[in-house]
Enzyme design. Structure first.
Site, PDB file in Angstrom:
ATOM      1  N   HIS A 147       0.869  -1.153   0.219  1.00 22.13           N
ATOM      2  CA  HIS A 147       0.089   0.043   0.061  1.00 22.13           C
ATOM      3  C   HIS A 147       0.836   1.411  -0.187  1.00 22.13           C
ATOM      4  O   HIS A 147       0.738   2.110  -0.935  1.00 22.13           O
ATOM      5  CB  HIS A 147      -0.794  -0.079   1.244  1.00 22.13           C
ATOM      6  CG  HIS A 147      -1.834   1.233   1.422  1.00 22.13           C
ATOM      7  ND1 HIS A 147      -2.973   1.315   1.008  1.00 22.13           N
ATOM      8  CD2 HIS A 147      -1.582   2.475   1.780  1.00 22.13           C
ATOM      9  CE1 HIS A 147      -3.672   2.432   1.332  1.00 22.13           C
ATOM     10  NE2 HIS A 147      -2.772   3.239   1.780  1.00 22.13           N
ATOM     11  N   GLU A 148       1.800   1.281   0.782  1.00 22.72           N
ATOM     12  CA  GLU A 148       2.539   2.556   0.984  1.00 22.72           C
ATOM     13  C   GLU A 148       3.502   2.681  -0.175  1.00 22.72           C
ATOM     14  O   GLU A 148       3.995   3.659  -0.596  1.00 22.72           O
ATOM     15  CB  GLU A 148       3.415   2.578   2.450  1.00 22.72           C
ATOM     16  CG  GLU A 148       2.611   2.522   3.609  1.00 22.72           C
ATOM     17  CD  GLU A 148       1.660   3.762   3.712  1.00 22.72           C
ATOM     18  OE1 GLU A 148       2.028   4.764   3.266  1.00 22.72           O
ATOM     19  OE2 GLU A 148       0.790   3.373   4.414  1.00 22.72           O
ATOM     20  N   HIS A 150       2.021   4.726  -2.834  1.00 22.96           N
ATOM     21  CA  HIS A 150       1.927   6.050  -2.631  1.00 22.96           C
ATOM     22  C   HIS A 150       3.406   6.668  -3.348  1.00 22.96           C
ATOM     23  O   HIS A 150       3.564   7.485  -3.752  1.00 22.96           O
ATOM     24  CB  HIS A 150       1.868   6.455  -1.221  1.00 22.96           C
ATOM     25  CG  HIS A 150       0.566   6.449  -0.694  1.00 22.96           C
ATOM     26  ND1 HIS A 150      -0.671   7.006  -1.350  1.00 22.96           N
ATOM     27  CD2 HIS A 150       0.202   6.093   0.336  1.00 22.96           C
ATOM     28  CE1 HIS A 150      -1.551   6.915  -0.597  1.00 22.96           C
ATOM     29  NE2 HIS A 150      -1.207   6.125   0.500  1.00 22.96           N
ATOM     30  N   HIS A 163       3.696   6.580  -7.017  1.00 19.73           N
ATOM     31  CA  HIS A 163       2.788   7.917  -7.377  1.00 19.73           C
ATOM     32  C   HIS A 163       3.719   9.005  -7.582  1.00 19.73           C
ATOM     33  O   HIS A 163       3.926   9.823  -8.282  1.00 19.73           O
ATOM     34  CB  HIS A 163       1.636   8.004  -6.469  1.00 19.73           C
ATOM     35  CG  HIS A 163       0.447   8.871  -7.174  1.00 19.73           C
ATOM     36  ND1 HIS A 163      -0.753   8.979  -6.438  1.00 19.73           N
ATOM     37  CD2 HIS A 163       0.556   9.353  -8.322  1.00 19.73           C
ATOM     38  CE1 HIS A 163      -1.330   9.889  -7.356  1.00 19.73           C
ATOM     39  NE2 HIS A 163      -0.653  10.114  -8.379  1.00 19.73           N
TER      40      HIS A 163
END
Length: 713
Positions: free
Chosen positions: A495-496, A499, A502
């Site tokens: 998940h992290e 980020h 991105h």
């Protein structure tokens, strides 16, 4: 989870450069490859070496935190902030004297970047650095930059330099879409602060902003503050579950996972007992937010907060949440029946289902049905293997590799922080990720992504490399054992890292919209999408190996894990719908027609289904009302978008390179420089409706028939 903060008209969110530069031959195409470093090493091996095995360079030149020379000592923050403030004065003078045009937007972005370089770095250091002197210096830098931002927010001449540009239709029409959007975002931030109002109203807006900041800080402190009760009021046999302090018992949380029904009940009733001061603080916070929204031209705070998001307005948010609630209702009732059945089985004397029951009993059901004991999974998820899994995935999808790079002396704040270079096969070095993954004293217990430096195209043609930190709380490796992750930790890592990628791939011209600097209901899409990859056997099979035997994780173990997450998932999602609707009502039409507690009671019974417990006030512990005010729905909407992207683009082949390139081109590359719905449409090649979003979320709850049959044999 993202950690960003907006300081009025300008946004202070970034920081210092690492000294690596490259020339761009035409932005967005023909990137000249950055030089390859001979100091890079394979990522998997670096993370399976115990921290003391990675000695820092003790004899080289001391470079300072993140390679910023001034930050080799705490006093350097004062130098960095003074430099930023001097540069700010020069840029303000330039902005006010430059004729309106594209150059105006570039100067504003450079101004924002000058403040961000210090403010975001300081924002991270003040909570993460192990040395108090660094934390205090960073805190002071945050205050100093914040004061400058407030000053800029009241600089009418600066505001008018942007207004002149946006008031000239011919000029606006000549701007490229990204420049126009960034100019409008700067203007939106300015007007939120009331700078377009007359002098008296402007002062009122500034006062309200200050008051809201103070109330937010007070509310956050109160939301986490423990409650206490005289110990004689609690049955003796459950007191040892809580902290004892003299004649009192301290309750600092809900103890939701406790197997003792009475412990959970006591914790719920004591921890959520209303505090009059906290209640007044929440009411004042909501009232002042509403006053500010009305003052700057919005009918409600929610209308103001949702500008520029996927949802666009609170009416769409409520349509989404109410339709989702309707679709979930039957499934939620079935979940409650299953949970109540388990409670009746284990505690037949007291089988009424209460709000403190679902987390514990759904866990019991999950374990009983699927045998997902973490100790069975951890040996397959060594940290090095998981990092290598990410590396394989990014390489196949995007042509990107992760390399460990030795940090210079003073560059990292703790010796177990790893530095990763993110390298594209043809474009070269894209940026850096600092991995602060391991537990230590006084480290915040949260998994977070921090932007330290935002990417942007500089005036000389160089591209400012993005720099981020990923913070996790993983156990250290030992002499004989690498760091082993539970399935939940592995999913959080993916998940992290969503980020982080991105941030690395948001190749925007302006740092104001770089990477994750985009609307909240879009910002979580790339990170949640990574969870779908983390739960796909084809992906897991690339890296999940037993750290001792090298054996691959059996397919049925991955399937059981995925299916176990669907146990009582409708009730979990219904709870999130309730929280999101409560948030919308609190930030909707004012004055509120009833007290916040009465609204909670009514909303809980209508949109969750379990009874409100008298003399409790859960909303006073709802800390997300500060950072996600009127935007708590964002996680559900982001998950809906991620679900659609996964099913329609990646489900058939999670390693498809052309799909990965389309994902980069349509969704990651623009940061916040394009309207979020346009990015979603570009990826899905259609315009999704609210019904599509709802259907995507609900279909995720369906059991996989193959796993069901496998487990029935």
């Amino acid at each position: 989870m993202l950690c960003t903060r907006r300081l009025g008209g300008l946004t202070a969110r970034a920081s210092a450069l690492l000294p690596v530069r490259s020339r761009l031959g035409g932005f967005g195409a023909g990137l000249r490859a950055r030089r390859v470093s001979t100091g890079w090493s394979p990522v998997g091996a670096a993370f399976n070496v115990k921290p003391q095995g990675l000695r820092l360079d003790l004899f080289g030149e001391r470079r300072g935190l993140f390679g910023v020379p001034e930050l080799s000592a705490p006093e350097g923050f004062r130098i960095a902030q003074e430099n930023a403030l001097r540069k700010t004065d020069l840029l303000v003078a330039r902005a006010c004297s430059t004729p309106p045009g594209p150059q105006t937007v570039l100067i504003f972005d450079e101004l924002s970047d000058a403040l961000c370089r210090v403010a975001d770095l300081a924002d991270f250091v003040k909570i993460a650095h192990p040395e108090p002197a660094f934390r205090e210096a960073a805190e002071e830098a945050c205050r100093s930059i914040g004061t400058m931002v407030e000053k800029l927010n009241t600089n009418v001449e600066l505001y008018q330099s942007l207004q002149k540009l946006l008031a000239d239709k011919k000029l606006v029409d000549s701007l490229d879409p990204e420049t126009r959007r960034v100019a409008e975002l700067f203007m939106f931030d300015f007007e939120i602060s009331g700078i377009h109002l007359d002098k008296e109203k402007r002062k009122r807006a500034v006062d309200l902003n200050v008051k809201i900041l103070d109330l937010s800080s007070t509310f956050l402190m109160g939301a986490n503050f423990p409650n206490k009760i005289e110990k004689h009021l609690l049955p003796e046999h459950i007191r040892q579950n809580f902290v004892l302090a003299g004649d009192h018992v301290i309750v600092d949380g809900l103890h939701a996972e406790s197997p003792d029904d009475l412990v959970r009940e006591a914790a719920y009733k004591i921890f959520l007992y209303p505090n009059a001061g906290q209640l007044r603080c929440l009411e004042e916070l909501l009232r002042n937010r509403d006053l500010l929204a009305k003052l700057v031209g919005y009918s409600t705070y929610s209308h103001r907060a949702l500008q520029g998001t996927i949802a666009k307005n609170p009416e769409t948010v409520m349509e989404f949440l109410e339709k989702l609630s309707d679709k979930l209702s039957e499934r939620t009732l079935k979940d409650f029946e299953i949970i109540q059945g388990m409670k009746m089985k284990l505690n037949p004397q007291n089988s009424e289902l209460m709000p403190w029951d679902p987390p514990y009993y759904s866990g019991v059901i999950r374990a009983e049905r699927y045998n997902i004991e973490p100790s069975l999974y951890c040996p397959f998820f060594s940290l090095g293997a998981c990092m290598e899994g990410l590396n394989i995935l990014f390489n196949k999808l995007l042509g990107i590799a992760l390399y460990a790079e030795q940090p210079a002396k003073g560059e990292v704040w703790c010796e177990d922080v790893r530095k990763l270079a993110v390298v594209h096969e043809s474009e070269g070095l894209l940026g850096y990720i600092y991995c602060d993954f391991f537990q230590r004293a006084d480290k915040p217990h949260q998994d977070c992504h921090f932007t330290i430096c935002g990417g942007r195209l500089k005036e000389d043609g160089d591209y400012q490399l993005p720099v981020v930190v990923l913070m996790l709380n993983l156990p250290h490796s030992s002499r004989n054992l690498p760091t082993l992750l539970t399935p939940g930790m592995m999913e959080n890592l993916f998940h992290e890292m969503g980020h982080a990628m991105h941030s690395m791939l948001g190749r925007t011209r302006y740092q104001h919209v770089t990477g994750t600097r985009c609307p909240t209901d879009f910002a979580e899409v790339p990170s949640i999408l990574m969870e779908y990859f983390a739960n796909d056997y084809r992906v897991v099979n690339q890296f999940a190996r037993h750290y001792q035997t090298g054996q691959s994780m059996p397919k049925n173990m991955v399937s059981r894990l995925c299916e176990s997450k669907k146990v009582c998932a409708a009730a979990d999602m219904q709870l999130q719908v309730f929280y999101a609707i409560l948030d919308q009502i609190y930030h909707g039409k004012h004055p509120l027609r009833r007290s916040t507690t009465d609204i909670l009671k009514e909303t809980q019974e209508k949109f969750y289904g379990l009874p409100y417990v008298p003399n409790t006030a859960w909303q006073l512990r709802f800390s997300h009302l500060v950072g996600y005010g009127a935007k708590y729905y964002s996680y559900l909407m982001s998950r809906a978008v991620a679900s659609m992207v996964w099913k329609e683009c990646f489900l058939q082949d999670p390693f498809n390179r052309s799909t990965g390139e389309r994902y980069r081109r349509e969704m990651l590359a623009h940061g916040g420089g394009r309207e979020p719905m346009l990015m979603v449409q570009g990826m899905l090649q259609k315009c999704p409706s609210i019904d599509d979003f709802v259907s995507a979320l609900v279909s995720d709850l369906d059991l996989d028939l193959e796993t069901f049959l496998m487990d029935s044999e």
